[in-house]
Design a protein around this motif. Structure first.
Motif, PDB file in Angstrom:
ATOM      1  N   GLY A 173      41.200  53.857  37.759  1.00  0.00           N
ATOM      2  CA  GLY A 173      40.321  54.528  36.808  1.00  0.00           C
ATOM      3  C   GLY A 173      38.966  54.955  37.332  1.00  0.00           C
ATOM      4  O   GLY A 173      37.947  54.733  36.667  1.00  0.00           O
ATOM      5  N   ARG A 174      38.928  55.542  38.509  1.00  0.00           N
ATOM      6  CA  ARG A 174      37.690  56.120  39.044  1.00  0.00           C
ATOM      7  C   ARG A 174      38.010  57.461  39.705  1.00  0.00           C
ATOM      8  O   ARG A 174      39.163  57.724  40.055  1.00  0.00           O
ATOM      9  N   THR A 175      36.971  58.274  39.916  1.00  0.00           N
ATOM     10  CA  THR A 175      37.162  59.541  40.628  1.00  0.00           C
ATOM     11  C   THR A 175      36.924  59.322  42.126  1.00  0.00           C
ATOM     12  O   THR A 175      36.375  58.296  42.539  1.00  0.00           O
ATOM     13  N   GLY A 202      48.250  50.524  35.668  1.00  0.00           N
ATOM     14  CA  GLY A 202      46.802  50.732  35.631  1.00  0.00           C
ATOM     15  C   GLY A 202      46.119  49.883  36.685  1.00  0.00           C
ATOM     16  O   GLY A 202      46.570  48.790  37.014  1.00  0.00           O
ATOM     17  N   ASN A 203      45.003  50.409  37.209  1.00  0.00           N
ATOM     18  CA  ASN A 203      44.306  49.719  38.291  1.00  0.00           C
ATOM     19  C   ASN A 203      42.797  49.974  38.196  1.00  0.00           C
ATOM     20  O   ASN A 203      42.363  51.033  37.779  1.00  0.00           O
ATOM     21  N   GLY A 204      42.045  48.956  38.592  1.00  0.00           N
ATOM     22  CA  GLY A 204      40.600  49.086  38.675  1.00  0.00           C
ATOM     23  C   GLY A 204      39.877  47.985  37.933  1.00  0.00           C
ATOM     24  O   GLY A 204      39.982  47.862  36.713  1.00  0.00           O
ATOM     25  N   ASP A 205      39.171  47.141  38.707  1.00  0.00           N
ATOM     26  CA  ASP A 205      38.297  46.110  38.129  1.00  0.00           C
ATOM     27  C   ASP A 205      39.027  45.068  37.287  1.00  0.00           C
ATOM     28  O   ASP A 205      38.433  44.534  36.345  1.00  0.00           O
ATOM     29  N   VAL A 206      40.272  44.785  37.587  1.00  0.00           N
ATOM     30  CA  VAL A 206      40.953  43.701  36.864  1.00  0.00           C
ATOM     31  C   VAL A 206      40.693  42.403  37.628  1.00  0.00           C
ATOM     32  O   VAL A 206      41.216  42.198  38.724  1.00  0.00           O
ATOM     33  N   LEU A 207      39.866  41.572  37.041  1.00  0.00           N
ATOM     34  CA  LEU A 207      39.472  40.330  37.710  1.00  0.00           C
ATOM     35  C   LEU A 207      39.903  39.092  36.937  1.00  0.00           C
ATOM     36  O   LEU A 207      39.803  37.976  37.439  1.00  0.00           O
TER      37      LEU A 207
HETATM   38  C1  LIG Z   1      38.936  47.657  51.641  1.00  0.00           C
HETATM   39  C2  LIG Z   1      39.812  48.495  50.741  1.00  0.00           C
HETATM   40  C3  LIG Z   1      40.939  49.093  51.263  1.00  0.00           C
HETATM   41  C4  LIG Z   1      41.778  49.871  50.448  1.00  0.00           C
HETATM   42  N1  LIG Z   1      42.894  50.452  50.981  1.00  0.00           N
HETATM   43  C5  LIG Z   1      43.725  51.176  50.181  1.00  0.00           C
HETATM   44  C6  LIG Z   1      44.952  51.709  50.684  1.00  0.00           C
HETATM   45  O1  LIG Z   1      45.309  51.551  51.862  1.00  0.00           O
HETATM   46  N2  LIG Z   1      45.718  52.433  49.814  1.00  0.00           N
HETATM   47  C7  LIG Z   1      45.362  52.624  48.496  1.00  0.00           C
HETATM   48  O2  LIG Z   1      46.093  53.280  47.760  1.00  0.00           O
HETATM   49  N3  LIG Z   1      44.236  52.094  48.003  1.00  0.00           N
HETATM   50  C8  LIG Z   1      43.425  51.374  48.797  1.00  0.00           C
HETATM   51  N4  LIG Z   1      42.301  50.813  48.270  1.00  0.00           N
HETATM   52  C9  LIG Z   1      42.037  50.920  46.813  1.00  0.00           C
HETATM   53  C10 LIG Z   1      42.620  49.708  46.088  1.00  0.00           C
HETATM   54  O3  LIG Z   1      44.011  49.629  46.263  1.00  0.00           O
HETATM   55  C11 LIG Z   1      42.334  49.787  44.577  1.00  0.00           C
HETATM   56  O4  LIG Z   1      42.882  50.958  44.051  1.00  0.00           O
HETATM   57  C12 LIG Z   1      40.834  49.749  44.281  1.00  0.00           C
HETATM   58  O5  LIG Z   1      40.187  48.753  45.048  1.00  0.00           O
HETATM   59  C13 LIG Z   1      40.573  49.505  42.788  1.00  0.00           C
HETATM   60  O6  LIG Z   1      41.168  48.311  42.357  1.00  0.00           O
HETATM   61  P1  LIG Z   1      40.323  46.927  42.220  1.00  0.00           P
HETATM   62  O7  LIG Z   1      39.115  47.254  41.365  1.00  0.00           O
HETATM   63  O8  LIG Z   1      41.274  45.974  41.573  1.00  0.00           O
HETATM   64  O9  LIG Z   1      39.900  46.541  43.593  1.00  0.00           O
HETATM   65  C14 LIG Z   1      41.447  50.051  49.076  1.00  0.00           C
HETATM   66  C15 LIG Z   1      40.300  49.425  48.558  1.00  0.00           C
HETATM   67  C16 LIG Z   1      39.482  48.667  49.364  1.00  0.00           C
HETATM   68  C17 LIG Z   1      38.254  48.023  48.756  1.00  0.00           C
END
Ligand SMILES: Cc1cc2nc3c(=O)[nH]c(=O)nc-3n(C[C@H](O)[C@H](O)[C@H](O)COP(=O)(O)O)c2cc1C
Length: 335
Positions: A173-175, A202-207
């Protein structure tokens, strides 16, 4: 349960691909504490087709490391199709296409999140990949858009993905412009839900469980993908699953002794799969994930940064008492 074509997962909480983080040791450890499905970090389709040795190293796995998805990134439809066929031939359980990476090295070449603004190219890539893959599910992981955070761009690409026969869609959920700043927008993910009927993750900031519940309630997602929340926290998968199943009992946070034991276990797994020198560099980040927000972690980081051997590393971890001066560590920065 999450059903993606031939793949049925008991859990609808999965680990995201994360470059430099979700390696073999990380995945084996997380599986021991409740994670069911994970991804390798993204690999370049062009490098995979060329047989680049470093790419094969990134794709290292083991029989206990299942079920497992691979993710390819690129912008040439032919190369993406060829790479997808290679991935399936290597025995992974799912193939994901990266439409989310914001880093200039990737997006600047027209791959990753740059594809969100190119529906025709997106369609060519989806068709090429779907044609090349015979059995395993094909999915795409995307952001909300390049700069437009409404979810309209993602919804348009999601519809194309569904029409091309993809099996599921993940939306962070980010641009692209946002990078990792601000909050993930679950209402914008709901726009994608309205656009497609195939499974949506869904993905993003699930802690924590509450975040996952809010994501499910707001966006109607079928599954939840955990990224940074899993770093140094392999317990998160079970905690969130419990919460999504309606269990309101208080979450038992692991104490320092448990964190140290699991971090040492993580270290041993890294040593089993990589050279000591590489492990020491890698552990400088990993160790701080586990001790995030504990008093003394900044001092601990200083010590670990000059550590030269696994013996010294073990000793530093064992003697960390969480008592030093207060200082916080940002997992995104540490990742
Ligand atoms: C260090 C790092 C590496 C990442 N590498 C990938 C990746 O290889 N492929 C991908 O689709 N997203 C990648 N992402 C994005 C994450 O998969 C995820 O979409 C993003 O961190 C948001 O989810 P979160 O808030 O649960 O961390 C990466 C994020 C971080 C912080």
């Amino acid at each position: 349960m999450l059903k993606l074509k031939s793949l049925t997962l008991k859990s609808n909480v999965i680990q995201s691909p994360m470059a430099g983080c979700t390696d073999l040791a990380y995945r084996i450890l997380s599986r021991r504490y409740g994670m069911e499905f994970a991804f390798l970090e993204m690999v370049s389709a062009e490098a995979l087709v060329r047989g680049h040795a470093g790419t094969h190293e990134l794709m290292k796995t083991s029989p206990e490391d299942r079920p497992l998805g691979a993710q390819i990134v690129g912008c040439r439809p032919e190369a993406m199709g060829e790479a997808a066929a290679i991935v399936e031939g290597m025995g992974y359980d799912l193939l994901d296409i990266n439409f989310g990476c914001p880093v200039p090295k990737v997006a600047g070449q027209g791959a990753g999140s740059a594809l969100l603004a190119q529906p025709e190219k997106a369609e060519q890539i989806f068709r090429s990949v779907v044609k090349a893959v015979k059995r395993i599910p094909v999915t795409v992981k995307m952001r909300l858009g390049v700069a437009d955070g409404s979810g309209r761009e993602a919804a348009r690409i999601a519809r194309i993905a569904q029409d091309c026969g993809l099996d599921a869609i993940t939306v962070h959920g980010r641009t692209r412009v946002q990078g990792y700043s601000g909050q993930a927008d679950y209402e914008a993910i709901a726009r994608v839900r309205e656009a497609v009927s195939i499974p949506l993750i869904g993905n993003g900031d699930v802690l924590c469980g509450e975040d996952a519940e809010r994501l499910r309630r707001t966006a109607g997602v079928d599954g939840v993908m955990i990224g940074r929340g899993g770093l140094g926290n392999p317990w998160i998968f079970k905690q969130i699953e419990r919460s999504l199943s309606g269990d309101r009992s208080p979450v038992q946070e692991p104490d320092l002794a448990t964190k140290k034991r699991v971090l040492l276990e993580h270290l041993e797994l890294e040593l089993a799969h990589r050279e000591e020198r590489t492990v020491i560099a890698h552990m400088r980040r990993i160790a701080c994930w586990y001790f995030k927000n504990l008093p003394g972690v900044a001092q601990f980081r200083g010590r670990i940064n000059v550590c030269q051997s696994a013996v010294e590393l073990r000793h530093l971890i064992e003697s960390f008492d969480g008592q030093g001066p207060t200082g916080t560590e940002d997992v995104a920065a540490a990742a």
